[in-house]
Design a protein around this motif. Structure first.
Motif, PDB file in Angstrom:
ATOM      1  N   UNK A   1      40.052 -12.418  40.970  1.00 16.95           N
ATOM      2  CA  UNK A   1      41.095 -12.814  40.036  1.00 16.95           C
ATOM      3  C   UNK A   1      42.293 -13.336  40.829  1.00 16.95           C
ATOM      4  N   UNK A   2      42.903 -14.415  40.366  1.00 18.82           N
ATOM      5  CA  UNK A   2      44.057 -14.975  41.062  1.00 18.82           C
ATOM      6  C   UNK A   2      45.203 -13.966  41.145  1.00 18.82           C
ATOM      7  N   UNK A   3      45.252 -13.048  40.185  1.00 14.19           N
ATOM      8  CA  UNK A   3      46.306 -12.027  40.182  1.00 14.19           C
ATOM      9  C   UNK A   3      46.051 -10.921  41.210  1.00 14.19           C
ATOM     10  N   UNK A   4      44.854 -10.901  41.793  1.00 14.05           N
ATOM     11  CA  UNK A   4      44.512  -9.884  42.784  1.00 14.05           C
ATOM     12  C   UNK A   4      45.262 -10.180  44.083  1.00 14.05           C
ATOM     13  N   UNK A   5      46.121  -9.276  44.553  1.00 15.44           N
ATOM     14  CA  UNK A   5      46.900  -9.559  45.769  1.00 15.44           C
ATOM     15  C   UNK A   5      46.050  -9.743  47.016  1.00 15.44           C
ATOM     16  N   UNK A   6      44.808  -9.287  46.979  1.00 14.82           N
ATOM     17  CA  UNK A   6      43.961  -9.420  48.166  1.00 14.82           C
ATOM     18  C   UNK A   6      43.767 -10.877  48.574  1.00 14.82           C
ATOM     19  N   UNK A   7      43.744 -11.782  47.600  1.00 20.63           N
ATOM     20  CA  UNK A   7      43.506 -13.194  47.938  1.00 20.63           C
ATOM     21  C   UNK A   7      44.790 -13.928  48.312  1.00 20.63           C
ATOM     22  N   UNK A   8      45.914 -13.225  48.295  1.00 21.19           N
ATOM     23  CA  UNK A   8      47.188 -13.865  48.657  1.00 21.19           C
ATOM     24  C   UNK A   8      47.707 -13.417  50.020  1.00 21.19           C
ATOM     25  N   UNK A   9      47.120 -12.364  50.574  1.00 24.84           N
ATOM     26  CA  UNK A   9      47.576 -11.842  51.867  1.00 24.84           C
ATOM     27  C   UNK A   9      46.543 -12.189  52.933  1.00 24.84           C
ATOM     28  N   UNK A  10      46.903 -12.981  53.954  1.00 23.85           N
ATOM     29  CA  UNK A  10      45.929 -13.419  54.956  1.00 23.85           C
ATOM     30  C   UNK A  10      45.331 -12.240  55.732  1.00 23.85           C
ATOM     31  N   UNK A  11      44.022 -12.220  55.908  1.00 22.57           N
ATOM     32  CA  UNK A  11      43.393 -11.166  56.721  1.00 22.57           C
ATOM     33  C   UNK A  11      43.790 -11.306  58.190  1.00 22.57           C
ATOM     34  N   UNK A  12      43.898 -10.174  58.862  1.00 25.05           N
ATOM     35  CA  UNK A  12      44.222 -10.176  60.283  1.00 25.05           C
ATOM     36  C   UNK A  12      42.972 -10.297  61.151  1.00 25.05           C
ATOM     37  N   UNK A  13      41.819 -10.088  60.553  1.00 24.77           N
ATOM     38  CA  UNK A  13      40.559 -10.139  61.289  1.00 24.77           C
ATOM     39  C   UNK A  13      39.441 -10.469  60.304  1.00 24.77           C
ATOM     40  N   UNK A  14      38.210 -10.379  60.751  1.00 19.36           N
ATOM     41  CA  UNK A  14      37.084 -10.659  59.871  1.00 19.36           C
ATOM     42  C   UNK A  14      37.105  -9.758  58.642  1.00 19.36           C
ATOM     43  N   UNK A  15      36.605 -10.294  57.540  1.00 16.74           N
ATOM     44  CA  UNK A  15      36.426  -9.496  56.343  1.00 16.74           C
ATOM     45  C   UNK A  15      35.131  -8.696  56.442  1.00 16.74           C
ATOM     46  N   UNK A  16      34.975  -7.745  55.544  1.00 14.49           N
ATOM     47  CA  UNK A  16      33.799  -6.881  55.516  1.00 14.49           C
ATOM     48  C   UNK A  16      33.283  -6.787  54.090  1.00 14.49           C
ATOM     49  N   UNK A  17      32.009  -7.096  53.915  1.00 15.99           N
ATOM     50  CA  UNK A  17      31.349  -6.912  52.624  1.00 15.99           C
ATOM     51  C   UNK A  17      30.349  -5.773  52.767  1.00 15.99           C
ATOM     52  N   UNK A  18      30.477  -4.776  51.907  1.00 13.42           N
ATOM     53  CA  UNK A  18      29.626  -3.583  51.969  1.00 13.42           C
ATOM     54  C   UNK A  18      28.646  -3.608  50.807  1.00 13.42           C
ATOM     55  N   UNK A  19      27.365  -3.644  51.132  1.00 13.13           N
ATOM     56  CA  UNK A  19      26.306  -3.665  50.128  1.00 13.13           C
ATOM     57  C   UNK A  19      25.530  -2.347  50.201  1.00 13.13           C
ATOM     58  N   UNK A  20      25.465  -1.642  49.097  1.00 11.74           N
ATOM     59  CA  UNK A  20      24.744  -0.380  49.056  1.00 11.74           C
ATOM     60  C   UNK A  20      23.415  -0.565  48.334  1.00 11.74           C
ATOM     61  N   UNK A  21      22.356  -0.030  48.946  1.00 14.56           N
ATOM     62  CA  UNK A  21      21.039  -0.068  48.342  1.00 14.56           C
ATOM     63  C   UNK A  21      20.748   1.228  47.613  1.00 14.56           C
ATOM     64  N   UNK A  22      19.487   1.553  47.416  1.00 18.66           N
ATOM     65  CA  UNK A  22      19.144   2.799  46.721  1.00 18.66           C
ATOM     66  C   UNK A  22      19.604   4.011  47.514  1.00 18.66           C
ATOM     67  N   UNK A  23      19.973   5.064  46.818  1.00 18.18           N
ATOM     68  CA  UNK A  23      20.420   6.284  47.482  1.00 18.18           C
ATOM     69  C   UNK A  23      19.958   7.486  46.687  1.00 18.18           C
ATOM     70  N   UNK A  24      19.909   8.640  47.347  1.00 19.93           N
ATOM     71  CA  UNK A  24      19.445   9.853  46.674  1.00 19.93           C
ATOM     72  C   UNK A  24      19.910  11.094  47.415  1.00 19.93           C
ATOM     73  N   UNK A  25      20.253  12.117  46.673  1.00 18.61           N
ATOM     74  CA  UNK A  25      20.553  13.431  47.241  1.00 18.61           C
ATOM     75  C   UNK A  25      19.241  14.081  47.669  1.00 18.61           C
ATOM     76  N   UNK A  26      19.264  14.731  48.830  1.00 16.41           N
ATOM     77  CA  UNK A  26      18.077  15.412  49.352  1.00 16.41           C
ATOM     78  C   UNK A  26      18.370  16.905  49.455  1.00 16.41           C
TER      79      UNK A  26
END
Length: 209
Positions: A59-84
């Protein structure tokens, strides 16, 4: 991401499949104003670059897209998970020296972040993301189903995201550090669960000796 050798996954086909299968990712940037994180549906274009390029929008209103990153961005993708539960371990009966844990798949993708507002690029990204998530439906919705002026108005409220992947980390924690008997017990326990995610985790546990 902390990844002991037993859980490290360098199978790029599996990692890409895990990214494609993740309906929602967490996009993180470090800035002069601190950390920003947004849950976003993201699309992997495997045809670009060595590891692919991630596309999405905020969203354009999201401040994350208005503040320049200082380093690489990180995308976290979670797959299936389960309590053992330790109750599934053969070792529980043998020594009692067992504790609960969690099995899961995680993929961390890093790269330089580009935010863009060009209408043509935004529209193309929205089309691709929509087609990706609507593809499996009996009657898929398309961006072109909405009035063009309405679509243009919606585009003015978002900012595009492009992140070429320069580094990717995979972790598949599936009881590999346990004995064959313990792994078999965990797989059997999860296979009987009513949760689809539990049963998916069960199918990923290596139970052969």
């Amino acid at each position: 991401m902390y990844t002991p050798p037993a859980f490290r996954d360098d199978d790029m086909d599996f990692l890409r499949a895990s990214i494609r299968a993740a309906p929602l990712a967490n996009f993180v940037t470090a800035t002069a104003e601190g950390l920003f994180a947004s849950p976003l549906p993201l699309l992997l274009d495997e045809s670009e670059g060595e590891h692919g390029v991630i596309y999405g929008h905020l969203a354009k209103a999201n401040p994350q897209c208005r503040v320049p990153p200082l380093c690489d961005g990180l995308a976290i993708f979670m797959g299936p998970d389960a309590y053992v539960t330790p109750a599934w371990y053969a070792a529980k009966q043998e020594t009692g020296k067992v504790v609960p844990t969690w099995n899961y798949v995680a993929v961390h993708a890093y790269g330089p972040v580009e935010f863009f507002e060009d209408t043509g690029r935004l529209l193309a990204a929205v089309h691709r993301l929509t087609d990706h998530h609507e593809g499996g439906r009996v009657s898929p919705w398309a961006v072109s189903d909405a009035p063009p002026d309405f679509v243009q108005a919606q585009l003015r409220g978002i900012v595009g995201l492009r992140m070429p992947i320069t580094r990717i980390e995979g972790k598949r924690k599936m009881s590999q550090n346990r004995s064959a008997a313990d792994r078999a017990g965990v797989a059997a326990g999860l296979s009987s669960s009513e949760r689809a995610s539990d049963r998916e985790v069960a199918s990923l546990i290596p139970i052969a000796t």
